[in-house]
Design a protein around this motif. Structure first.
Motif, PDB file in Angstrom:
ATOM      1  N   ARG A   1       0.821  -1.207   0.000  1.00  0.00           N
ATOM      2  CA  ARG A   1       0.000   0.000   0.000  1.00  0.00           C
ATOM      3  C   ARG A   1       0.857   1.260   0.000  1.00  0.00           C
ATOM      4  N   ARG A   2       1.962   1.237   0.720  1.00  0.00           N
ATOM      5  CA  ARG A   2       2.847   2.393   0.737  1.00  0.00           C
ATOM      6  C   ARG A   2       3.435   2.645  -0.655  1.00  0.00           C
ATOM      7  N   THR A   3       3.843   1.575  -1.332  1.00  0.00           N
ATOM      8  CA  THR A   3       4.397   1.721  -2.681  1.00  0.00           C
ATOM      9  C   THR A   3       3.361   2.282  -3.645  1.00  0.00           C
ATOM     10  N   VAL A   4       2.138   1.719  -3.590  1.00  0.00           N
ATOM     11  CA  VAL A   4       1.065   2.194  -4.462  1.00  0.00           C
ATOM     12  C   VAL A   4       0.745   3.656  -4.170  1.00  0.00           C
ATOM     13  N   THR A   5       0.701   4.007  -2.893  1.00  0.00           N
ATOM     14  CA  THR A   5       0.403   5.392  -2.511  1.00  0.00           C
ATOM     15  C   THR A   5       1.459   6.355  -3.046  1.00  0.00           C
ATOM     16  N   ASP A   6       2.730   6.007  -2.885  1.00  0.00           N
ATOM     17  CA  ASP A   6       3.803   6.883  -3.353  1.00  0.00           C
ATOM     18  C   ASP A   6       3.764   7.060  -4.871  1.00  0.00           C
ATOM     19  N   ILE A   7       3.561   5.955  -5.605  1.00  0.00           N
ATOM     20  CA  ILE A   7       3.548   6.038  -7.072  1.00  0.00           C
ATOM     21  C   ILE A   7       2.339   6.831  -7.559  1.00  0.00           C
ATOM     22  N   LEU A   8       1.161   6.567  -6.964  1.00  0.00           N
ATOM     23  CA  LEU A   8      -0.031   7.301  -7.379  1.00  0.00           C
ATOM     24  C   LEU A   8       0.101   8.787  -7.086  1.00  0.00           C
ATOM     25  N   ALA A   9       0.602   9.126  -5.904  1.00  0.00           N
ATOM     26  CA  ALA A   9       0.753  10.545  -5.551  1.00  0.00           C
ATOM     27  C   ALA A   9       1.735  11.227  -6.505  1.00  0.00           C
ATOM     28  N   GLY A  10       2.865  10.566  -6.804  1.00  0.00           N
ATOM     29  CA  GLY A  10       3.824  11.154  -7.730  1.00  0.00           C
ATOM     30  C   GLY A  10       3.280  11.288  -9.133  1.00  0.00           C
ATOM     31  N   THR A  11       2.543  10.269  -9.593  1.00  0.00           N
ATOM     32  CA  THR A  11       1.989  10.303 -10.953  1.00  0.00           C
ATOM     33  C   THR A  11       0.928  11.388 -11.093  1.00  0.00           C
ATOM     34  N   LEU A  12      -0.003  11.450 -10.145  1.00  0.00           N
ATOM     35  CA  LEU A  12      -1.053  12.471 -10.202  1.00  0.00           C
ATOM     36  C   LEU A  12      -0.451  13.874 -10.140  1.00  0.00           C
ATOM     37  N   SER A  13       0.573  14.051  -9.317  1.00  0.00           N
ATOM     38  CA  SER A  13       1.220  15.363  -9.213  1.00  0.00           C
ATOM     39  C   SER A  13       1.892  15.741 -10.527  1.00  0.00           C
ATOM     40  N   ALA A  14       2.615  14.785 -11.120  1.00  0.00           N
ATOM     41  CA  ALA A  14       3.279  15.060 -12.399  1.00  0.00           C
ATOM     42  C   ALA A  14       2.261  15.351 -13.500  1.00  0.00           C
ATOM     43  N   GLN A  15       1.124  14.622 -13.492  1.00  0.00           N
ATOM     44  CA  GLN A  15       0.098  14.865 -14.505  1.00  0.00           C
ATOM     45  C   GLN A  15      -0.534  16.238 -14.334  1.00  0.00           C
ATOM     46  N   PHE A  16      -0.727  16.674 -13.092  1.00  0.00           N
ATOM     47  CA  PHE A  16      -1.239  18.020 -12.876  1.00  0.00           C
ATOM     48  C   PHE A  16      -0.292  19.055 -13.470  1.00  0.00           C
ATOM     49  N   GLY A  17       1.009  18.779 -13.371  1.00  0.00           N
ATOM     50  CA  GLY A  17       1.974  19.730 -13.897  1.00  0.00           C
ATOM     51  C   GLY A  17       2.083  19.730 -15.405  1.00  0.00           C
ATOM     52  N   THR A  18       1.835  18.592 -16.030  1.00  0.00           N
ATOM     53  CA  THR A  18       2.078  18.474 -17.473  1.00  0.00           C
ATOM     54  C   THR A  18       0.813  18.450 -18.327  1.00  0.00           C
ATOM     55  N   MET A  19      -0.354  18.246 -17.723  1.00  0.00           N
ATOM     56  CA  MET A  19      -1.560  18.029 -18.523  1.00  0.00           C
ATOM     57  C   MET A  19      -1.882  19.180 -19.481  1.00  0.00           C
TER      58      MET A  19
END
Length: 665
Positions: free
Chosen positions: A384-402
């Protein structure tokens, strides 16, 4: 924001402003004198007002603006490009000589090398390309012996970069970012190579790339080779068209852009290895700084790799000086150095997306991480920690690049977060095993056989996963064209939304939603109504190439010529890429002469084509024979058209065939 903590942030903004000014205006010496006089006047006024600190800061920032603008003007080389165009218009034959910068093995095509410090000579004039670079195109046999640092002399036909830049804006950006002045198509037998002793570092880098490529080709399956070359060297040349499309649909192309994941994993592995060898900490840091710079050269200085390597170097240097880590300061410093060194990187999509992804993570990661933890539950170590970290990083990067993704590519991937849960750990493991393979091959070749088997298995699973994700409905959505001001407005509304969520201010979040709603509505209201059918005439020189588009269906009539290793298919493919055309519904060839079918052979290898139509005539020319072989290889049998035939391109567009066998000639 406390600028004392982030002193490089205003400097980076000043450098970016200087590059933008140089792109918009061609400053002459008198213009710079006038600007300097105004700046000195403003500084004097501030000093009179006893604001020495503000005056000093302003003067320093303006100095960076001026220096970056001068560097950008030098990279643009407007006067040199104008003279290059004059040479191509005045002379049919040009002699060129220059120093090989990247040898044949590092070219995107297998028939060209890149020359720096080149000189072009014609009957009318001689031109030194200065900081701009020249592509030399010839047969691979003539260029196979060329290595970095060698001097090449050749004669032939010169085509300035301005010709390809007229085809599409992406071609213009590509030539500016890569500082290309044009291409020289050498005459057969005219290429002479004079071996020179290049720097030890440059030759070592070339040998390293060649050795890495040789190991992957020798030990791995085709899929494993393609993925490992992309992950380690950034070379995507072995990707199939279908896999490339799957990457774009799933938003996973960033995995193969040499960036933070590659540099971070390499530095971490080497840190552990040096620790096992009992290398002192300070010496380890110096070694890793040198390795980060070396890897940047091995990766051929792609903008995202330059950013990651510079950030890594600044971070390691900060550790040496026992400085507190301020990531935003490292990002700004990396941007400042990169834009002063390579100003035209500002136009590159990789540069823009790389920095925006990092800024998105810095601004939004904490918020998304807290929300995901509250939703998924806390888990200090585990899945769960791994999934949380990857999802948070991905969503943050997508907010920046979308917003920029939609602006550049008219497509926004919806499966990015889901795909990254599989892709980031999977490809990180593949990258780890790739590095192990290279280390094992260097120690003893027999050790690499077992590692190669594991890599092939991992590559098969990851390739299947990416293709499966791309087949899911609505893996990505297409968006209509919008202006750069619309993208800026989206970033403003995203900033307001995140600020409102952080500060628990409902009115800020509501304001962000209202701004976004207005942007969407007004963009739709002011957007031009697209015609039911659009006809584009592509400049391919002496020949025809006509694209007819209607409701996302596309038909190409003729392909232009091919001669001396050059094919008009390259111009056509750039034109199609600019308009996001991934495939052609039909290719119509009006008659089998070189100026109409010359580019068809290479185009069939570059672009998927559903149907091929001809007028039924045949020819015994080599061009026609190569076309028929290429069509057979693609399992496309040409169909003859006659007067009265009807082709339906889309629901709204129908074409009637008037010839051959028609009274209209």
């Amino acid at each position: 924001m406390d600028l004392k903590r982030y002193p490089m942030l205003p400097v980076a903004l000043a450098v970016a402003l200087g590059v933008i000014l140089a792109l918009l205006f061609d400053f002459s010496a008198s213009s710079w004198f006038f600007v300097t006089a105004i700046l000195l006047l403003l500084t004097a006024v501030l000093l009179i007002m006893r604001r020495a600190g503000l005056a000093s800061a302003l003067a320093l920032l303006l100095l960076f603006v001026a220096v970056s603008a001068l560097r950008a003007n030098q990279s643009l080389g407007r006067e040199v490009r104008w003279m290059a165009k004059s040479i191509s218009l005045q002379s049919d034959s040009v002699v060129a000589y220059g120093t090989v910068q990247y040898p044949l093995a590092d070219s995107r095509f297998h028939d060209r090398v890149l020359l720096s410090q080149a000189v072009l000579t014609s009957d009318a004039m001689t031109l030194m390309t200065q900081s701009l670079r020249l592509w030399l195109v010839a047969d691979s046999v003539s260029l196979s012996a060329a290595r970095s640092g060698d001097i090449i002399v050749a004669s032939g036909v010169f085509h300035p970069a301005s010709e390809s830049a007229t085809v599409s804006s992406s071609a213009l950006v590509f030539s500016l970012v890569n500082r290309e002045i044009g291409s020289m198509f050498a005459e057969p037998g005219s290429v002479l190579i004079q071996e020179q002793a290049a720097s030890f570092m440059r030759r070592s880098i070339d040998r390293a790339r060649e050795w890495i490529t040789l190991v992957f080709d020798r030990r791995l399956s085709p899929d494993g080779t393609a993925l490992c070359k992309a992950l380690v060297l950034g070379d995507r040349g072995d990707f199939s068209e279908g896999f490339s499309i799957a990457l774009r649909l799933t938003g996973l192309s960033h995995i193969f852009a040499l960036s933070g994941m590659n540099v971070g994993l390499l530095i971490s592995l080497l840190w552990l290895l040096l620790g096992l060898l009992f290398v002192p900490g300070s010496l380890r840091l110096w070694i890793l700084i040198a390795i980060a710079a070396l890897y940047m050269e091995i990766g051929r200085e792609t903008p995202s790799l330059v950013r990651a390597s510079l950030m890594c170097g600044f971070f390691l240097a900060g550790k040496l000086m026992h400085r507190r880590a301020e990531i935003l300061n490292y990002v700004a410093a990396a941007a400042c150095v990169e834009l002063l060194w390579r100003p035209m990187d500002l136009l590159d999509a990789g540069f823009q997306l790389s920095y925006l992804a990092v800024l998105g993570i810095l601004g939004c990661y904490r918020f998304f991480h807290l929300k995901l933890v509250s939703f998924l539950g806390s888990d200090k170590v585990g899945f769960r920690r791994t999934v949380t970290d990857i999802l948070a990083g991905t969503l943050s990067a997508q907010f920046g690049t979308m917003p920029v993704l939609g602006f550049l590519f008219n497509r926004i991937p919806l499966l990015g977060a889901l795909g990254n849960i599989i892709a980031i750990p999977g490809f990180a493991i593949l990258l780890f095993w790739s590095v192990l393979l290279l280390l094992a091959e260097a120690i003893h070749p027999t050790l690499s056989m077992w590692i190669a088997s594991a890599i092939n298995m991992i590559a098969t699973v990851l390739g299947w996963s990416v293709k499966s994700l791309s087949s899911i409905p609505f893996a990505a959505i297409d968006v209509a064209d919008y202006s750069s001001l619309f993208a800026v407005g989206l970033y403003a509304s995203i900033g307001l939304l995140m600020l409102g969520l952080y500060m628990s201010r409902v009115w800020l979040s509501v304001a962000a939603l209202l701004i976004t709603s207005n942007l969407v509505v007004w963009n739709s209201a002011l957007r031009k109504v697209e015609p039911l059918a659009e006809v584009s005439f592509i400049d391919v020189g002496n020949g025809d190439a006509i694209l007819i588009s209607s409701c996302d269906h596309h038909m190409l009539i003729d392909t232009g010529p091919a001669f001396r290793g050059w094919s008009s298919a390259r111009r056509i493919s750039r034109f199609l890429d600019e308009r996001r055309v991934n495939k052609l519904d039909a290719l119509i060839l009006t008659h089998p002469e070189n100026d109409h079918i010359g580019g068809a052979t290479e185009l069939l290898q570059r672009v998927p084509i559903d149907r091929i139509f001809t007028n039924g005539d045949t020819s015994d020319s080599r061009t026609y024979l190569e076309f028929t072989l290429a069509a057979a290889a693609c399992e496309r049998s040409p169909v003859s058209l006659h007067s009265g035939d009807i082709l339906k391109l889309s629901e709204h567009t129908t074409l009637w065939v008037l010839a051959p066998d028609s009274l209209i000639m």
